[in-house]
Design an enzyme around this catalytic site. Structure first.
Site, PDB file in Angstrom:
ATOM      1  N   THR A 192     -61.365  92.983 -44.513  1.00  0.00           N
ATOM      2  CA  THR A 192     -62.227  93.638 -43.525  1.00  0.00           C
ATOM      3  C   THR A 192     -63.028  92.524 -42.849  1.00  0.00           C
ATOM      4  O   THR A 192     -63.195  91.451 -43.432  1.00  0.00           O
ATOM      5  CB  THR A 192     -63.220  94.600 -44.194  1.00  0.00           C
ATOM      6  OG1 THR A 192     -64.050  93.830 -45.066  1.00  0.00           O
ATOM      7  CG2 THR A 192     -62.510  95.669 -44.999  1.00  0.00           C
ATOM      8  N   GLU A 337     -59.296  99.785 -45.107  1.00  0.00           N
ATOM      9  CA  GLU A 337     -59.189 100.347 -46.462  1.00  0.00           C
ATOM     10  C   GLU A 337     -58.200 101.497 -46.570  1.00  0.00           C
ATOM     11  O   GLU A 337     -57.858 101.922 -47.673  1.00  0.00           O
ATOM     12  CB  GLU A 337     -60.574 100.842 -46.933  1.00  0.00           C
ATOM     13  CG  GLU A 337     -61.557  99.728 -47.263  1.00  0.00           C
ATOM     14  CD  GLU A 337     -62.352  99.234 -46.058  1.00  0.00           C
ATOM     15  OE1 GLU A 337     -61.882  99.433 -44.915  1.00  0.00           O
ATOM     16  OE2 GLU A 337     -63.427  98.647 -46.246  1.00  0.00           O
ATOM     17  N   LYS A 444     -82.344 106.490 -36.095  1.00  0.00           N
ATOM     18  CA  LYS A 444     -83.242 107.439 -36.755  1.00  0.00           C
ATOM     19  C   LYS A 444     -84.559 107.462 -36.003  1.00  0.00           C
ATOM     20  O   LYS A 444     -85.418 106.618 -36.212  1.00  0.00           O
ATOM     21  CB  LYS A 444     -83.429 107.057 -38.218  1.00  0.00           C
ATOM     22  CG  LYS A 444     -82.103 107.155 -38.948  1.00  0.00           C
ATOM     23  CD  LYS A 444     -82.173 106.691 -40.372  1.00  0.00           C
ATOM     24  CE  LYS A 444     -80.790 106.721 -40.975  1.00  0.00           C
ATOM     25  NZ  LYS A 444     -80.108 105.450 -41.033  1.00  0.00           N
ATOM     26  N   TRP A 449     -81.862 112.420 -35.777  1.00  0.00           N
ATOM     27  CA  TRP A 449     -80.832 111.388 -35.698  1.00  0.00           C
ATOM     28  C   TRP A 449     -80.159 111.441 -34.329  1.00  0.00           C
ATOM     29  O   TRP A 449     -79.853 112.509 -33.821  1.00  0.00           O
ATOM     30  CB  TRP A 449     -79.767 111.606 -36.781  1.00  0.00           C
ATOM     31  CG  TRP A 449     -80.257 111.248 -38.155  1.00  0.00           C
ATOM     32  CD1 TRP A 449     -81.565 111.085 -38.529  1.00  0.00           C
ATOM     33  CD2 TRP A 449     -79.464 111.028 -39.316  1.00  0.00           C
ATOM     34  NE1 TRP A 449     -81.619 110.769 -39.864  1.00  0.00           N
ATOM     35  CE2 TRP A 449     -80.348 110.732 -40.373  1.00  0.00           C
ATOM     36  CE3 TRP A 449     -78.092 111.045 -39.566  1.00  0.00           C
ATOM     37  CZ2 TRP A 449     -79.910 110.447 -41.646  1.00  0.00           C
ATOM     38  CZ3 TRP A 449     -77.652 110.776 -40.849  1.00  0.00           C
ATOM     39  CH2 TRP A 449     -78.550 110.468 -41.883  1.00  0.00           C
TER      40      TRP A 449
HETATM   41  P1  ADP Z   1     -63.546  96.073 -38.636  1.00  0.00           P
HETATM   42  O1  ADP Z   1     -64.694  96.114 -39.607  1.00  0.00           O
HETATM   43  O2  ADP Z   1     -62.929  94.766 -38.430  1.00  0.00           O
HETATM   44  O3  ADP Z   1     -63.816  96.820 -37.378  1.00  0.00           O
HETATM   45  P2  ADP Z   1     -61.855  98.204 -39.410  1.00  0.00           P
HETATM   46  O4  ADP Z   1     -60.914  98.342 -38.295  1.00  0.00           O
HETATM   47  O5  ADP Z   1     -61.377  98.418 -40.770  1.00  0.00           O
HETATM   48  O6  ADP Z   1     -62.409  96.804 -39.414  1.00  0.00           O
HETATM   49  O7  ADP Z   1     -63.100  99.132 -39.096  1.00  0.00           O
HETATM   50  C1  ADP Z   1     -63.091 100.446 -39.498  1.00  0.00           C
HETATM   51  C2  ADP Z   1     -64.224 101.183 -38.897  1.00  0.00           C
HETATM   52  O8  ADP Z   1     -64.086 101.276 -37.492  1.00  0.00           O
HETATM   53  C3  ADP Z   1     -64.339 102.612 -39.343  1.00  0.00           C
HETATM   54  O9  ADP Z   1     -64.971 102.712 -40.589  1.00  0.00           O
HETATM   55  C4  ADP Z   1     -65.146 103.228 -38.225  1.00  0.00           C
HETATM   56  O10 ADP Z   1     -66.526 102.972 -38.372  1.00  0.00           O
HETATM   57  C5  ADP Z   1     -64.659 102.488 -37.024  1.00  0.00           C
HETATM   58  N1  ADP Z   1     -63.676 103.275 -36.303  1.00  0.00           N
HETATM   59  C6  ADP Z   1     -62.348 103.211 -36.393  1.00  0.00           C
HETATM   60  N2  ADP Z   1     -61.759 104.070 -35.539  1.00  0.00           N
HETATM   61  C7  ADP Z   1     -62.761 104.718 -34.903  1.00  0.00           C
HETATM   62  C8  ADP Z   1     -62.824 105.730 -33.903  1.00  0.00           C
HETATM   63  N3  ADP Z   1     -61.740 106.228 -33.349  1.00  0.00           N
HETATM   64  N4  ADP Z   1     -64.044 106.154 -33.514  1.00  0.00           N
HETATM   65  C9  ADP Z   1     -65.166 105.653 -34.036  1.00  0.00           C
HETATM   66  N5  ADP Z   1     -65.174 104.682 -34.966  1.00  0.00           N
HETATM   67  C10 ADP Z   1     -63.991 104.221 -35.394  1.00  0.00           C
END
Ligand code: ADP
Length: 550
Positions: A192, A337, A444, A449
């Site tokens: 990540t 994940e 917040k 929120w």
């Molecule tokens: P990075 O931390 O590099 O961005 P990831 O791609 O694993 O790695 O990030 C996942 C996160 O991206 C998710 O937990 C979420 O917060 C956000 N995310 C992914 N797809 C969407 C989406 N369609 N809309 C909003 N948030 C998203």
């Protein structure tokens, strides 16, 4: 006690290489097309790509690589990178995709944590590794993913053995005896990006990858087939490439890879020349494409389905692709994940909806496919109703979801096996999940929120706003209030009032940003999403003291 029943089906332990074997036998003429790092379009079919993958795996033996070794790739989306995906995993080693856009200290941390012995690297990224080379004690060599012609003297001067990819392959046989092992063997590793703390490794198995590949081909997800020409814009190092480098060969589709050319013009030219009908990307990259199409007054006649995720897709983007370019945006949510979590799709009742109602629904992140359990819970862990209003922590469970991070002592799950995604969402009565925010991004304000995602989505409806980030920053009275950071579209000069007016069409007065700040360039993360971390550092005291922390 298990009873053995005579007459059961066969049991096969799948190895990821079986996907490419299938493609080479049954879709041997289907192509992998790359806008190559060296320049020019490169074409290869699955038949030849499989042969080269055998050569690569023989080369791994020659290099002394062992099953279980974590071998890095720092590469663009290219046919050679695809060969590494299959060759390394098929051999029993672990293909560890490294994101070159991470900070040097993160790269150093990840390479050392994974104990990478070798890294397959594109010429472009050699300086990235060179920068930290003296801090990588376990690294034994670099394999430069190019031919002899493009190897330079500078590469040979590095203080580590450097090999030429094509030269290594040339020396090897085109057949390889693939090992047979348990499906639960690790196949791939992806970290990540570490928005908080150190990056964390997610280790996929052959079984989880295969399960993922089979499921996300479904019609209501990527709906892939041998007739597709799929442009894979999402980097293969981002959340396991969303699984698509496994998926497309599995069904024998044509796989089109942009190499280093990710600007709007190059993407347009590639998708048009290769008649791509499907593609996938994060919203920011799609903005580059939209801007280019818009400025040149172009159409994308072959493109029918655009899969976007990684961060929230503004409703205005979905509307524009449908009305102006006749292409359907499929909005999805996922994370390293668990790779693909949910995707939006069409259900029968949606035929009856008005355009506005349908667009609202399509801007949600969608529904899970078989094998991905999701639920939302409150702070006490109690499940919340699927009414589209209640929002809570989004939890996930299933064989495609992480159990624990690589080398972690503790499980990442609660006592019932659920993984807390760190996202906050709603789920409506039709099962459509909508991300309200990342838990840490929710604003917040007093007891209320505010979703930063909602404000951003409204702001980009303004025709002169290129991209917007909404932050909760310190406020003397309300604890936090929204501050909007905006990059203007080139050649335009929108007023703050006009932007607030657009947001006010979809929000109550107390949700509106207290202030708007214009900046020239939006900081992006290594995966092309808005990076709020530096913005927070810079603007956290803005509403209290008008202070900007440079
Ligand atoms: P990075 O931390 O590099 O961005 P990831 O791609 O694993 O790695 O990030 C996942 C996160 O991206 C998710 O937990 C979420 O917060 C956000 N995310 C992914 N797809 C969407 C989406 N369609 N809309 C909003 N948030 C998203």
């Amino acid at each position: 006690m298990t009873t053995v029943v005579p007459g059961l089906m066969q049991k096969k332990q799948f190895n990821i290489i079986n996907i490419l074997q299938h493609a080479s036998i049954w879709h041997g003429n289907s192509e992998v097309v790359t806008n190559s790092v060296e320049g020019g379009i490169h074409r290869i079919n699955y038949f030849d790509l499989y042969d080269r993958t055998c050569q690569l795996s023989n080369a791994l033996s020659t290099l002394g690589i062992n099953p279980g070794d974590r071998i890095g790739t720092m590469a663009w989306n290219t046919w050679r990178h695809l060969e590494c995906w299959y060759g390394l995993s098929g051999f029993g080693a672990i293909c560890h995709t490294l994101n070159p856009r991470l900070f040097p200290d993160q790269i150093e941390y990840i390479v050392n944590h994974a104990e990478n012995r070798f890294i397959f690297i594109d010429t472009t990224f050699i300086p990235v590794i060179e920068n930290v080379l003296d801090k990588l004690p376990k690294l034994e060599g670099l394999i430069v993913m190019t031919d002899q012609e493009h190897m330079t003297d500078d590469m040979q001067k590095l203080t580590i053995p450097v090999y030429c990819y094509e030269e290594l392959l040339e020396a090897e046989s085109k057949s390889f005896d693939w090992p047979v092992f348990s499906e639960d063997t690790a196949s791939s590793l992806c970290y990540t990006s570490g928005t908080t703390g150190n990056p964390k490794g997610v280790l996929y198995s052959h079984a989880s990858n295969l399960n993922h590949a089979m499921v996300i081909s479904h019609v209501d997800l990527f709906g892939l087939s041998a007739s597709d020409s799929f442009l894979q814009i999402v980097p293969m190092c981002h959340a396991n490439g969303w699984g698509l480098p496994h998926n497309v060969p599995m069904v024998g589709g044509k796989l089109v890879l942009p190499g280093p050319f990710m600007d709007g013009k190059s993407l347009f030219e590639l998708m048009t020349a290769e008649k791509c009908n499907k593609t996938c990307a994060v919203p920011t990259v799609m903005t580059f494409l939209q801007d280019y199409l818009d400025s040149e007054n172009l159409q994308i006649p072959y493109m029918s389905d655009i899969y976007i995720g990684g961060s929230a897709v503004p409703q205005s983007m979905i509307e524009e692709f449908e009305t102006k370019y006749d292409a359907a945006v499929k909005h999805g949510w996922g994370m390293t994940e668990l790779v693909v979590g949910t995707f939006n799709c069409n259900l029968p009742f949606m035929k009856e909806l008005s355009f506005e109602q349908r667009m609202k629904l399509l801007s949600k992140q969608g529904r899970p496919a078989f094998g991905m359990e999701i639920k939302i819970v409150d702070d006490d862990g109690k499940s919340l109703p699927h009414d589209g209003v209640a929002f809570g922590k989004l939890m996930a469970r299933g064989p495609r979801v992480i159990e624990r991070y690589y080398k972690a002592d503790k499980s990442a799950l609660d006592s019932n096996g659920w993984f807390d995604t760190g996202d906050v969402s709603t789920i409506d009565e039709n099962g459509f999940m909508q991300i309200t925010d990342r838990a840490k991004d929710i604003i917040k304000s007093g007891g209320e929120w505010i979703s930063s995602v909602d404000i951003e989505n409204s702001a980009v409806r303004h025709p002169e706003v290129q991209i917007a980030a909404c932050l909760g920053v310190k406020h003397a009275k309300w604890e936090e209030r929204p501050l909007l950071i905006v990059v203007k579209k080139e050649g335009f000069n929108p007023t703050k009032k006009s932007i607030v007016d657009v947001i006010a069409q979809e929000h109550a007065k107390w949700q509106l940003p207290d202030e708007i700040v214009f900046i020239d360039e939006m900081p992006l993360t290594a995966t092309g999403k808005i990076d709020k971390k530096p913005l927070r550092i810079k603007f956290n005291n803005f509403l209290i003291k008008g202070e900007i922390n440079e």
